[in-house]
Write an enzyme that holds these catalytic residues in place. Structure first.
Site, PDB file in Angstrom:
ATOM      1  N   SER A 154       8.614  25.963  -9.274  1.00  0.00           N
ATOM      2  CA  SER A 154       9.301  26.083  -7.958  1.00  0.00           C
ATOM      3  C   SER A 154       9.461  27.435  -7.951  1.00  0.00           C
ATOM      4  O   SER A 154       9.336  28.489  -8.412  1.00  0.00           O
ATOM      5  CB  SER A 154       9.528  24.741  -7.202  1.00  0.00           C
ATOM      6  OG  SER A 154       9.958  25.094  -5.890  1.00  0.00           O
TER       7      SER A 154
ATOM      8  N   HIS B 148       4.778  26.128  -6.508  1.00  0.00           N
ATOM      9  CA  HIS B 148       5.043  25.824  -4.894  1.00  0.00           C
ATOM     10  C   HIS B 148       5.164  27.212  -4.263  1.00  0.00           C
ATOM     11  O   HIS B 148       5.703  28.069  -4.647  1.00  0.00           O
ATOM     12  CB  HIS B 148       6.719  25.497  -4.768  1.00  0.00           C
ATOM     13  CG  HIS B 148       6.376  24.167  -5.185  1.00  0.00           C
ATOM     14  ND1 HIS B 148       7.814  23.444  -4.629  1.00  0.00           N
ATOM     15  CD2 HIS B 148       5.449  23.203  -5.731  1.00  0.00           C
ATOM     16  CE1 HIS B 148       7.527  21.917  -5.048  1.00  0.00           C
ATOM     17  NE2 HIS B 148       6.580  21.721  -5.660  1.00  0.00           N
TER      18      HIS B 148
ATOM     19  N   ASP C 252      10.293  17.599  -7.050  1.00  0.00           N
ATOM     20  CA  ASP C 252       8.538  17.302  -7.026  1.00  0.00           C
ATOM     21  C   ASP C 252       8.726  16.928  -9.318  1.00  0.00           C
ATOM     22  O   ASP C 252       9.006  18.425  -9.772  1.00  0.00           O
ATOM     23  CB  ASP C 252       8.029  18.598  -6.994  1.00  0.00           C
ATOM     24  CG  ASP C 252       6.769  17.973  -6.432  1.00  0.00           C
ATOM     25  OD1 ASP C 252       5.788  16.675  -6.419  1.00  0.00           O
ATOM     26  OD2 ASP C 252       5.667  18.910  -5.866  1.00  0.00           O
TER      27      ASP C 252
END
Length: 548
Positions: A28, A55, A147
């Site tokens: 991310s 992401h 995540d």
């Protein structure tokens, strides 16, 4: 979009079949720098496929394909629906999509617009675990939140290899979450991750070859062709048994030896004798191997239709009018506790919806792993669980804390967690329901009937037994009546006498070592008593920063 390049000559073209290794890499914030460092040091001919899940802002085009193409000679593709992953190629997720893989083919869907914590990395890694099993490799790089943690847990549970970025990450939350969950094998900088991938790529465990720890079998004789290999494996079983009090010779040998091969791959070993020597006196590695052998695949409300079936068929009988005694449930092999907590939530919901007299709930949740019991008892889970339990249950049964969500104290108070060996320790008794899901599938067939006999003994008359959806009664069918064949719900037959059978006491022992010792008379526990938790071993750093 694909950046055209001169085709790479793959020295590992022999692995271009359907089972070559695939690496899922998630990141991310700070991910571009980490991706760049990793790919710039990665050889172009590993024979692996690479899928990058970043992401991304849903409404803006991504320049990742263009930027990463400058760092590697491998072709870099924008992931497309129904695109087959090829070795020595890189595939990058596109904005506003959710990416999965099935049979080596990418599956793209429009990302759910529901607000909340992004789970695109978890979703891909979980699908990769199902698709590639031991040939799945998961990596979590820089990023916020958690995540990727659930995805790495799934990969490790299937026998794959997991890595996370060390403190070189610009944003450390994502890799730290995975490491704290105990599902990361190696914690390294991106450059070192690339070097590790290059080394692992040629190891027989992930290559398209027979796992190294499985003795070769003669097709004519159907017996191991290398006695020394069998002896070395026997030595490993004995070392683990002495360390953990668990006789893994009672488990399916193919599964256990895959786990041994996995640890060998992480140490760069191809000879079982070398790994047996490493284990002698090496408590941290014995602890890690034991944890690997104790396969812990779990999640909240796993197989949701099973919980709905319990509410329709089992709970009404358990809450029949006039019952005042506590409702007793046993969850053996509870791993990190999600199954036990799910049952507690489901019982609470049913009790309130039924509107009858509340019945006290007692859940006994046990496991062989002391570290997993500690995790379960703490009841703290990563943010990604929101997708498993739903917003209503999240609000009702959890409290948000730094690092995730914790089960509320009142729900935790209904569950007692303890270390317990299902095959050798006396069982809990007078149970209304036993949820023993996905345990039988890991045990040798000769052990399954004695275990089911023990569970029959532990249930009250007309008590209920829940098995995993891939399991069946087999030779113990005379002990239980089928209530729901599809969802594997059974009732205890009262016409058959109950008797206590501890499978590990009467079953076969390894010829290469002394039999497992039974507990001395002074330590024998009565059925239904709560065993004392015992630590399996201690955690510490070890060779090449093996994290767990």
């Amino acid at each position: 979009m694909t950046t055209q390049k001169t085709p790479v000559k793959a020295s590992t073209a022999r692995r271009a079949g359907p089972r070559f290794p695939i690496v899922g890499i998630g990141a991310s914030a700070g991910g571009l720098e980490a991706f760049t460092q990793l790919l710039s040091h990665l050889p172009a001919d590993t024979g692996m496929g690479f899928v990058l899940v970043q992401h991304l802002a849903p409404a803006h085009p991504s320049a990742l394909v263009h930027l990463l193409s400058a760092t590697t000679p491998m072709p870099v593709h924008e992931a497309r629906h129904r695109q087959r992953v090829l070795p020595n190629h890189i595939y990058v997720i596109t904005p506003n999509t959710c990416l999965r893989i099935a049979r080596g083919v990418l599956v793209l869907e429009t990302r759910d617009a529901t607000p909340g914590v992004a789970r695109t990395i978890d979703i891909f890694l979980e699908s990769l675990a199902r698709d590639r099993q031991e040939r799945a490799i998961g990596i979590v790089l820089s990023g916020n939140a958690s995540d990727g943690t659930i995805g790495l847990e799934a990969i490790k549970a299937q026998g794959g290899i997991t890595l996370a970025q060390d403190d070189s990450a610009a944003f450390r939350s994502m890799p730290h979450s995975a490491v704290a969950a105990g599902c990361v094998d190696l914690v390294l900088a991106p450059k070192e991750i690339a070097e590790e991938l290059a080394r692992i790529a040629s190891h027989p465990y992930v290559a398209h070859e027979r796992p190294v720890a499985t003795p070769p079998v003669s097709e004519s004789a159907k017996t191991p062709a290398d006695p020394s290999e069998t002896q070395d494996l026997g030595a490993i079983y004995v070392l683990v048994r002495k360390h953990s009090d668990v006789d893994f010779s009672l488990y399916k040998s193919v599964t256990i030896e895959r786990r041994i091969s996995r640890r060998m791959a992480l140490h760069g070993m191809t000879q079982t004798a070398d790994y047996a020597r490493l284990l002698r006196g090496n408590v941290p590695e014995l602890e890690r191997l034991t944890a690997d052998m104790l396969i812990g695949v779990t999640r909240f409300f796993r197989d949701p239709e099973v919980f709905e079936a319990l509410k329709q068929t089992v709970f009404p009988a358990l809450f029949a009018s006039g019952r005042k005694d506590p409702l007793r449930i046993w969850v053996p092999a509870c791993s990190t506790g999600q199954e036990a907590y799910s049952l507690a939530m489901a019982v609470t919901e049913f009790s309130e919806q039924a509107g009858g007299t509340a019945r006290a709930l007692q859940i006994f949740a046990t496991d062989l792993s002391a570290s997993r019991i500690d995790t379960a008892r703490a009841g703290l889970y990563p943010e990604g669980l929101a997708q498993e339990v739903g917003s209503e249950r999240l609000r009702r049964f959890f409290v948000e804390e730094e690092g995730g969500y914790r089960i509320r104290k009142d729900l935790r108070g209904q569950i007692v967690f303890a270390r317990h060996n299902l095959l050798s320790d006396p069982p809990f008794a007078r149970m209304n329901l036993i949820s023993c899901r996905n345990v039988l599938i890991y045990l040798e067939p000769t052990i399954q009937k004695p275990l089911l006999t023990t569970l029959h003994y532990a249930l009250k008359p007309e008590g209920f037994l829940l098995l995993g959806t891939s399991e069946s009664m087999g030779a113990a069918a005379e002990l239980f009546q089928t209530l729901d064949k599809k969802r594997k719900i059974y009732t205890k037959k009262t016409s058959v006498g109950s008797r206590l059978v501890l499978p590990a006491i009467t079953q076969r022992r390894l010829a290469s070592g002394p039999p497992a010792q039974r507990p001395p008379p002074g330590r024998t526990r009565h059925p239904g008593s709560m065993p004392n938790a015992r630590p399996i071993g201690s955690r510490s750093s070890a060779l090449r920063r093996l994290a767990c």
